[in-house]
Design a protein around this motif. Structure first.
Motif, PDB file in Angstrom:
ATOM      1  N   VAL A  24       0.841  -1.200   0.000  1.00 36.26           N
ATOM      2  CA  VAL A  24       0.000   0.000   0.000  1.00 36.26           C
ATOM      3  C   VAL A  24       0.874   1.247   0.000  1.00 36.26           C
ATOM      4  N   ALA A  25       1.971   1.235   0.766  1.00 36.39           N
ATOM      5  CA  ALA A  25       2.872   2.384   0.800  1.00 36.39           C
ATOM      6  C   ALA A  25       3.490   2.642  -0.571  1.00 36.39           C
ATOM      7  N   VAL A  26       3.910   1.577  -1.247  1.00 36.79           N
ATOM      8  CA  VAL A  26       4.462   1.732  -2.598  1.00 36.79           C
ATOM      9  C   VAL A  26       3.398   2.257  -3.552  1.00 36.79           C
ATOM     10  N   ALA A  27       2.175   1.748  -3.427  1.00 34.16           N
ATOM     11  CA  ALA A  27       1.089   2.214  -4.281  1.00 34.16           C
ATOM     12  C   ALA A  27       0.851   3.712  -4.101  1.00 34.16           C
ATOM     13  N   GLU A  28       0.830   4.171  -2.854  1.00 36.82           N
ATOM     14  CA  GLU A  28       0.619   5.604  -2.603  1.00 36.82           C
ATOM     15  C   GLU A  28       1.769   6.435  -3.145  1.00 36.82           C
ATOM     16  N   TRP A  29       2.975   5.913  -3.059  1.00 37.45           N
ATOM     17  CA  TRP A  29       4.141   6.607  -3.620  1.00 37.45           C
ATOM     18  C   TRP A  29       4.009   6.731  -5.138  1.00 37.45           C
ATOM     19  N   VAL A  30       3.577   5.650  -5.792  1.00 41.03           N
ATOM     20  CA  VAL A  30       3.385   5.675  -7.249  1.00 41.03           C
ATOM     21  C   VAL A  30       2.290   6.672  -7.622  1.00 41.03           C
ATOM     22  N   ILE A  31       1.183   6.632  -6.898  1.00 44.64           N
ATOM     23  CA  ILE A  31       0.054   7.519  -7.199  1.00 44.64           C
ATOM     24  C   ILE A  31       0.463   8.984  -7.061  1.00 44.64           C
ATOM     25  N   ARG A  32       1.173   9.299  -5.998  1.00 44.03           N
ATOM     26  CA  ARG A  32       1.563  10.683  -5.761  1.00 44.03           C
ATOM     27  C   ARG A  32       2.700  11.136  -6.662  1.00 44.03           C
ATOM     28  N   GLY A  33       3.398  10.176  -7.279  1.00 40.84           N
ATOM     29  CA  GLY A  33       4.492  10.521  -8.174  1.00 40.84           C
ATOM     30  C   GLY A  33       4.075  10.721  -9.615  1.00 40.84           C
ATOM     31  N   ARG A  34       2.792  10.492  -9.915  1.00 42.55           N
ATOM     32  CA  ARG A  34       2.323  10.698 -11.281  1.00 42.55           C
ATOM     33  C   ARG A  34       2.288  12.184 -11.610  1.00 42.55           C
ATOM     34  N   PRO A  35       2.404  12.537 -12.915  1.00 44.82           N
ATOM     35  CA  PRO A  35       2.355  13.948 -13.306  1.00 44.82           C
ATOM     36  C   PRO A  35       1.079  14.617 -12.813  1.00 44.82           C
ATOM     37  N   ALA A  36       1.188  15.891 -12.417  1.00 43.05           N
ATOM     38  CA  ALA A  36       0.038  16.614 -11.862  1.00 43.05           C
ATOM     39  C   ALA A  36      -1.109  16.677 -12.849  1.00 43.05           C
ATOM     40  N   GLY A  37      -0.816  16.744 -14.128  1.00 45.55           N
ATOM     41  CA  GLY A  37      -1.873  16.841 -15.136  1.00 45.55           C
ATOM     42  C   GLY A  37      -2.756  15.625 -15.188  1.00 45.55           C
ATOM     43  N   SER A  38      -2.230  14.473 -14.728  1.00 40.34           N
ATOM     44  CA  SER A  38      -3.036  13.259 -14.775  1.00 40.34           C
ATOM     45  C   SER A  38      -4.108  13.236 -13.721  1.00 40.34           C
ATOM     46  N   ALA A  39      -4.099  14.210 -12.795  1.00 36.99           N
ATOM     47  CA  ALA A  39      -5.099  14.235 -11.732  1.00 36.99           C
ATOM     48  C   ALA A  39      -6.405  14.870 -12.170  1.00 36.99           C
ATOM     49  N   ARG A  40      -6.420  15.478 -13.363  1.00 33.82           N
ATOM     50  CA  ARG A  40      -7.642  16.116 -13.832  1.00 33.82           C
ATOM     51  C   ARG A  40      -8.478  15.111 -14.612  1.00 33.82           C
ATOM     52  N   PRO A  41      -9.770  15.045 -14.378  1.00 34.81           N
ATOM     53  CA  PRO A  41     -10.636  14.160 -15.138  1.00 34.81           C
ATOM     54  C   PRO A  41     -10.604  14.525 -16.609  1.00 34.81           C
ATOM     55  N   ARG A  42     -10.643  13.543 -17.500  1.00 36.86           N
ATOM     56  CA  ARG A  42     -10.680  13.791 -18.933  1.00 36.86           C
ATOM     57  C   ARG A  42     -12.109  14.060 -19.386  1.00 36.86           C
ATOM     58  N   PRO A  43     -12.259  14.808 -20.443  1.00 32.90           N
ATOM     59  CA  PRO A  43     -13.604  15.041 -20.959  1.00 32.90           C
ATOM     60  C   PRO A  43     -14.273  13.742 -21.340  1.00 32.90           C
ATOM     61  N   ALA A  44     -15.589  13.691 -21.123  1.00 29.95           N
ATOM     62  CA  ALA A  44     -16.329  12.452 -21.378  1.00 29.95           C
ATOM     63  C   ALA A  44     -16.238  12.032 -22.825  1.00 29.95           C
ATOM     64  N   SER A  45     -16.112  12.961 -23.747  1.00 22.82           N
ATOM     65  CA  SER A  45     -16.084  12.615 -25.163  1.00 22.82           C
ATOM     66  C   SER A  45     -14.829  11.867 -25.556  1.00 22.82           C
TER      67      SER A  45
END
Length: 223
Positions: free
Chosen positions: A196-217
């Motif tokens: 779980v700790a490694v998973a949280e590290w991976v999640i928080r290390g992703r580019p900031a832009g990936s945190a925004r939801p993509r348009p539904a289209s």
């Protein structure tokens, strides 16, 4: 294969290797059940009610191996159809693994030494895995791809706990000996906590832009 391609496949290769010992142990267990093994205190509950453990072994094995390929960036970028199809399989496989594990924890006659704290730990992480998958599915239906990915990573990390538990047990067994009830519970829990700790590290290390939801289209179906 280019150096870039080799790097892409390094993580799934390591994840599958981490699953190797639990997969081998599961195959031995299924063979034991199919072959009518002699009843022992270790296998009596499985022989009395084999369906849950067989379901758990098969679903968790497929979940860990198939899930490893979801971490290949090239597949996510260039073969989005495969990625989504695999995702549709991974959710039911993961839920089957988590729920069958919970069922065995609650209803099987657990051997002495596996009760108490270890039972609580198994219930906590089994529930967390199932909840992560449900939240991941709910997120992708809202077209929130970032949260979908985060919850699926958490669920996969918990599902891969048995592989890491081999690593947490090995030094203790080699240098100290067979763990007692409390030590075994701590070592089992440590495997899940590390993942779980490694998973949280991976999640928080992703580019900031990936945190925004993509348009539904731009998104169709589940990933």
């Amino acid at each position: 294969m280019t150096s870039s391609s080799r790097r892409e496949w390094l993580i799934p290769t390591l994840l599958i290797l981490l699953s190797a010992v639990p997969l081998a142990a599961g195959a031995v267990r299924v063979g034991e059940l199919a072959g009518g093994a002699q009843i022992t205190p270790d296998n009596a509950r499985f022989l009395a009610s084999p369906a849950p453990v067989v379901l758990h072994i098969i679903s968790s094995g497929l979940y860990c191996v198939l899930g490893a390929f979801q971490f290949v960036p090239g597949i996510r970028r260039r073969r989005i159809g495969w990625h989504r199809t695999a995702g549709r399989l991974l959710v039911p496989l993961g839920l089957a693994a988590a729920l069958s594990g919970l069922w065995m924890t609650v209803f099987y006659a657990i051997p002495e030494g596996d009760t108490g704290l270890l039972t609580v730990i198994r219930l906590v992480f089994g529930t967390a895995m199932a909840l992560s998958l449900v939240l991941g599915l709910a997120a992708v239906r809202r077209r929130d791809i970032a949260r979908h990915g985060a919850w699926m990573i958490r669920g996969y990390a918990i599902g891969l706990g048995a592989g890491t538990q081999v690593l947490t047990h090995l030094p203790w067994t080699l240098f100290i000996g067979t763990p007692g009830e409390f030590s075994r519970a701590m070592l089992m829990g440590a495997g899940w906590v590390v993942n779980v700790a490694v998973a949280e590290w991976v999640i928080r290390g992703r580019p900031a832009g990936s945190a925004r939801p993509r348009p539904a289209s731009r998104v169709e179906g589940t990933r």
